[in-house]
Design a protein around this motif. Structure first.
Motif, PDB file in Angstrom:
ATOM      1  N   GLN A 186       0.831  -1.203   0.000  1.00  0.00           N
ATOM      2  CA  GLN A 186       0.000   0.000   0.000  1.00  0.00           C
ATOM      3  C   GLN A 186       0.871   1.262   0.000  1.00  0.00           C
ATOM      4  OE1 GLN A 186      -3.296  -0.071  -0.479  1.00  0.00           O
ATOM      5  NE2 GLN A 186      -3.068  -2.291  -0.600  1.00  0.00           N
ATOM      6  N   ARG A 187       2.006   1.179   0.656  1.00  0.00           N
ATOM      7  CA  ARG A 187       2.919   2.325   0.725  1.00  0.00           C
ATOM      8  C   ARG A 187       3.505   2.657  -0.647  1.00  0.00           C
ATOM      9  NH1 ARG A 187       7.852   2.217   5.077  1.00  0.00           N
ATOM     10  NH2 ARG A 187       9.311   3.657   4.078  1.00  0.00           N
ATOM     11  N   TYR A 188       3.727   1.626  -1.468  1.00  0.00           N
ATOM     12  CA  TYR A 188       4.373   1.847  -2.759  1.00  0.00           C
ATOM     13  C   TYR A 188       3.415   1.695  -3.939  1.00  0.00           C
ATOM     14  CZ  TYR A 188       8.642   1.651  -0.058  1.00  0.00           C
ATOM     15  OH  TYR A 188       9.631   1.905   0.855  1.00  0.00           O
ATOM     16  N   ARG A 189       2.143   1.789  -3.660  1.00  0.00           N
ATOM     17  CA  ARG A 189       1.132   1.605  -4.710  1.00  0.00           C
ATOM     18  C   ARG A 189       1.334   2.566  -5.881  1.00  0.00           C
ATOM     19  NH1 ARG A 189      -5.415   2.204  -3.691  1.00  0.00           N
ATOM     20  NH2 ARG A 189      -6.065   1.809  -5.848  1.00  0.00           N
ATOM     21  N   PHE A 190       1.771   3.784  -5.594  1.00  0.00           N
ATOM     22  CA  PHE A 190       1.891   4.787  -6.648  1.00  0.00           C
ATOM     23  C   PHE A 190       3.347   5.087  -7.009  1.00  0.00           C
ATOM     24  CE2 PHE A 190      -2.149   5.714  -4.444  1.00  0.00           C
ATOM     25  CZ  PHE A 190      -3.016   5.506  -5.514  1.00  0.00           C
ATOM     26  N   ALA A 191       4.256   4.208  -6.632  1.00  0.00           N
ATOM     27  CA  ALA A 191       5.658   4.400  -7.001  1.00  0.00           C
ATOM     28  C   ALA A 191       5.805   4.336  -8.521  1.00  0.00           C
ATOM     29  CB  ALA A 191       6.527   3.329  -6.347  1.00  0.00           C
ATOM     30  N   SER A 192       6.702   5.159  -9.055  1.00  0.00           N
ATOM     31  CA  SER A 192       6.927   5.159 -10.507  1.00  0.00           C
ATOM     32  C   SER A 192       8.169   4.370 -10.894  1.00  0.00           C
ATOM     33  CB  SER A 192       7.058   6.597 -11.015  1.00  0.00           C
ATOM     34  OG  SER A 192       8.125   7.273 -10.364  1.00  0.00           O
ATOM     35  N   SER A 193       9.037   4.081  -9.942  1.00  0.00           N
ATOM     36  CA  SER A 193      10.219   3.258 -10.181  1.00  0.00           C
ATOM     37  C   SER A 193      10.735   2.769  -8.838  1.00  0.00           C
ATOM     38  CB  SER A 193      11.311   4.037 -10.919  1.00  0.00           C
ATOM     39  OG  SER A 193      11.752   5.131 -10.143  1.00  0.00           O
ATOM     40  N   LEU A 194      11.649   1.811  -8.894  1.00  0.00           N
ATOM     41  CA  LEU A 194      12.142   1.196  -7.664  1.00  0.00           C
ATOM     42  C   LEU A 194      13.518   0.604  -7.932  1.00  0.00           C
ATOM     43  CD1 LEU A 194       9.937  -0.744  -5.199  1.00  0.00           C
ATOM     44  CD2 LEU A 194      12.054  -1.814  -5.926  1.00  0.00           C
ATOM     45  N   VAL A 195      14.331   0.518  -6.879  1.00  0.00           N
ATOM     46  CA  VAL A 195      15.665  -0.064  -6.980  1.00  0.00           C
ATOM     47  C   VAL A 195      15.769  -1.234  -6.003  1.00  0.00           C
ATOM     48  CG1 VAL A 195      18.132   0.330  -6.501  1.00  0.00           C
ATOM     49  CG2 VAL A 195      16.811   2.043  -7.748  1.00  0.00           C
ATOM     50  N   THR A 196      16.418  -2.314  -6.431  1.00  0.00           N
ATOM     51  CA  THR A 196      16.707  -3.432  -5.532  1.00  0.00           C
ATOM     52  C   THR A 196      18.212  -3.645  -5.493  1.00  0.00           C
ATOM     53  OG1 THR A 196      16.596  -5.161  -7.247  1.00  0.00           O
ATOM     54  CG2 THR A 196      14.526  -4.532  -6.171  1.00  0.00           C
ATOM     55  N   THR A 197      18.712  -4.075  -4.347  1.00  0.00           N
ATOM     56  CA  THR A 197      20.159  -4.232  -4.219  1.00  0.00           C
ATOM     57  C   THR A 197      20.511  -5.288  -3.177  1.00  0.00           C
ATOM     58  OG1 THR A 197      22.248  -3.045  -3.831  1.00  0.00           O
ATOM     59  CG2 THR A 197      20.343  -2.340  -2.523  1.00  0.00           C
ATOM     60  N   GLY A 198      21.659  -5.911  -3.353  1.00  0.00           N
ATOM     61  CA  GLY A 198      22.193  -6.907  -2.427  1.00  0.00           C
ATOM     62  C   GLY A 198      23.593  -7.267  -2.878  1.00  0.00           C
ATOM     63  N   ARG A 199      24.348  -7.936  -2.013  1.00  0.00           N
ATOM     64  CA  ARG A 199      25.703  -8.353  -2.367  1.00  0.00           C
ATOM     65  C   ARG A 199      25.898  -9.828  -2.088  1.00  0.00           C
ATOM     66  NH1 ARG A 199      31.069  -4.965  -1.351  1.00  0.00           N
ATOM     67  NH2 ARG A 199      31.677  -6.268  -3.119  1.00  0.00           N
ATOM     68  N   GLY A 200      26.792 -10.448  -2.855  1.00  0.00           N
ATOM     69  CA  GLY A 200      27.102 -11.851  -2.649  1.00  0.00           C
ATOM     70  C   GLY A 200      25.889 -12.729  -2.879  1.00  0.00           C
ATOM     71  N   TYR A 201      25.629 -13.622  -1.935  1.00  0.00           N
ATOM     72  CA  TYR A 201      24.500 -14.542  -2.077  1.00  0.00           C
ATOM     73  C   TYR A 201      23.166 -13.805  -2.194  1.00  0.00           C
ATOM     74  CZ  TYR A 201      27.665 -18.330  -0.616  1.00  0.00           C
ATOM     75  OH  TYR A 201      28.691 -19.246  -0.536  1.00  0.00           O
ATOM     76  N   ALA A 202      23.098 -12.558  -1.722  1.00  0.00           N
ATOM     77  CA  ALA A 202      21.851 -11.796  -1.760  1.00  0.00           C
ATOM     78  C   ALA A 202      21.599 -11.128  -3.101  1.00  0.00           C
ATOM     79  CB  ALA A 202      21.850 -10.730  -0.655  1.00  0.00           C
ATOM     80  N   ILE A 226      15.607  -6.159   3.928  1.00  0.00           N
ATOM     81  CA  ILE A 226      15.104  -7.517   4.079  1.00  0.00           C
ATOM     82  C   ILE A 226      16.180  -8.272   4.841  1.00  0.00           C
ATOM     83  CG2 ILE A 226      14.403  -9.640   2.900  1.00  0.00           C
ATOM     84  CD1 ILE A 226      14.275  -6.256   1.127  1.00  0.00           C
ATOM     85  N   GLY A 227      15.867  -8.697   6.056  1.00  0.00           N
ATOM     86  CA  GLY A 227      16.876  -9.350   6.869  1.00  0.00           C
ATOM     87  C   GLY A 227      16.401  -9.589   8.282  1.00  0.00           C
ATOM     88  N   LEU A 284      14.923 -17.900   1.902  1.00  0.00           N
ATOM     89  CA  LEU A 284      13.937 -17.249   2.770  1.00  0.00           C
ATOM     90  C   LEU A 284      13.707 -15.788   2.402  1.00  0.00           C
ATOM     91  CD1 LEU A 284      15.095 -18.702   6.219  1.00  0.00           C
ATOM     92  CD2 LEU A 284      13.285 -19.572   4.726  1.00  0.00           C
ATOM     93  N   ASP A 285      14.781 -15.083   2.030  1.00  0.00           N
ATOM     94  CA  ASP A 285      14.663 -13.650   1.743  1.00  0.00           C
ATOM     95  C   ASP A 285      13.679 -13.361   0.618  1.00  0.00           C
ATOM     96  OD1 ASP A 285      16.560 -13.145   3.680  1.00  0.00           O
ATOM     97  OD2 ASP A 285      18.223 -12.911   2.268  1.00  0.00           O
ATOM     98  N   ILE A 286      13.619 -14.238  -0.366  1.00  0.00           N
ATOM     99  CA  ILE A 286      12.768 -13.969  -1.524  1.00  0.00           C
ATOM    100  C   ILE A 286      11.282 -14.112  -1.193  1.00  0.00           C
ATOM    101  CG2 ILE A 286      12.773 -16.358  -2.383  1.00  0.00           C
ATOM    102  CD1 ILE A 286      12.880 -13.090  -4.471  1.00  0.00           C
ATOM    103  N   LEU A 287      10.940 -14.829  -0.132  1.00  0.00           N
ATOM    104  CA  LEU A 287       9.530 -15.127   0.146  1.00  0.00           C
ATOM    105  C   LEU A 287       8.695 -13.873   0.408  1.00  0.00           C
ATOM    106  CD1 LEU A 287       9.915 -18.349   2.338  1.00  0.00           C
ATOM    107  CD2 LEU A 287       9.626 -18.173  -0.143  1.00  0.00           C
ATOM    108  N   PRO A 288       9.096 -12.976   1.328  1.00  0.00           N
ATOM    109  CA  PRO A 288       8.286 -11.769   1.519  1.00  0.00           C
ATOM    110  C   PRO A 288       8.309 -10.865   0.291  1.00  0.00           C
ATOM    111  CG  PRO A 288      10.318 -11.602   2.768  1.00  0.00           C
ATOM    112  CD  PRO A 288      10.242 -13.017   2.259  1.00  0.00           C
TER     113      PRO A 288
END
Length: 344
Positions: A199-215, A286-287, A311-315
């Motif tokens: 609900q918080r990001y319902r009207f977002a126009s773009s988004l970034v995802t990030t992680g290192r190594g296994y993430a 996420i952690g 597990l991280d991908i589930l939520p």
């Protein structure tokens, strides 16, 4: 999609049963016996992200050089690289894409040991490979892959650790830790925080995802899920690459989903979150622990860093589903997409 997501704890348990796990152990023992000097992965889409996880495992745990194949070099340009002494692993939930099977056919002809990891043991990919692993995820209803992705992750984990052991059999303490995954996955899926975040990001126009190594594979898979279900432009970067330029585009209007687990990768990501906080970016981690600079967290249990991607991908799958619904889209019927994508 909701039904597929909910089946993942049972899918973990099924793959860890004696039959499927024993079959993977046999494959791992054969690979160990053949002693490849390098590993080459090939996959597309979601399965390519699973392959990336496998690449991290193989390079870190087996100490082998690892690369990702470029299918077009072989299927479009006719390249015939000498793959003697190379383990070539094709990862595909359907096993139906001609270019992936083509790579394994050529690899087998040019001296490689070939292995298919797929949810369809009678697929062209499995038939092209010398060895095959069935991830036993069962029929996946939704176009967007969820349970087949985590099944591929677990199968690759069992494979790599089995190769490392030499005889395919995991040490008792590691097996005991893996046996807890179904229960932990059920706990994660019982949390409804992802729906609130949607609900918080319902009207977002773009988004970034990030992680290192296994993430990092988790970050890439999350971006794909958001794009194919919500049509939300989502850019994915490793935490290190994000600091080398793309950080400049982050601001309070560009949400960032940062996967921050335990281990070296997670510790490095804490610095990334700090830098994002300096730019007043809206960061959700996420952690297992709160991270300074983040505005919210999707909680997951603390586990060995190698297991975290399961597990991280589930939520985040739940977030993609909820966000699509909040934006008035049908995540079960993404426009222009089919369950099996055929590329040459």
């Amino acid at each position: 999609m909701a039904a597929d997501i909910a089946e993942q704890p049972a899918g973990f348990a099924r793959l860890l049963e004696d039959g499927p796990a024993g079959a993977i152990a046999e494959v791992a023992a054969e690979v160990a016996r053949r002693a490849p000097r390098s590993v080459l992965f090939v996959g597309r889409g979601t399965s390519d992200h699973a392959a990336l996880y496998g690449a991290y495992l193989a390079e870190i745990r087996l100490g082998l050089p690892v690369a990702s194949a470029s299918p077009s070099a072989i299927t479009l340009y006719g390249a015939r690289p000498d793959l003697t002494g190379t383990l070539v692993i094709g990862v595909s939930q359907s096993g139906g894409s001609p270019d992936l099977a083509g790579v394994l056919n050529v690899a087998r002809e040019t001296g490689a040991l070939t292995l298919a990891v797929t949810n369809n043991p009678s697929s062209p990919l499995a038939q092209a490979a010398e060895l095959s692993i069935d991830v036993v995820a069962g029929h996946e209803r939704a176009v967007a892959a969820t349970k087949t992705y985590t099944a591929e992750l677990l199968a690759l984990l069992l494979l790599v650790e089995g190769i490392r052991a030499g005889d395919g059999r995991l040490p008792a303490d590691e097996r005991a830790a893996l046996d807890k995954l179904p229960e932990l996955a059920a706990e994660v899926l019982a949390d409804r925080s992802a729906e609130e975040l949607a609900q918080r990001y319902r009207f977002a126009s773009s988004l970034v995802t990030t992680g290192r190594g296994y993430a990092y594979p988790t970050a890439r898979e999350t971006a794909l899920k958001l794009m194919e279900t919500s049509y939300l432009p989502a850019l994915s970067f490793s935490g290190a690459d994000l600091l080398h330029g793309p950080l400049a585009m982050t601001d309070p209007d560009v949400p960032v989903l940062a996967v921050v687990g335990d281990g070296p990768g997670g510790r490095s990501m804490r610095d990334v979150v700090t830098r994002l906080g300096e730019r007043r970016a809206d960061v959700v981690t996420i952690g297992a622990a709160d991270v300074p600079g983040a505005s919210a967290r999707l909680a997951v249990p603390a586990v060995d860093e190698r297991y975290s991607p399961l597990l991280d991908i589930l939520p985040l799958q739940r977030l993609a589903l909820a966000l699509a619904l909040a934006r008035g889209e049908d995540p079960d019927a993404p426009r222009g997409l089919k369950k099996v994508t055929t590329t040459l």
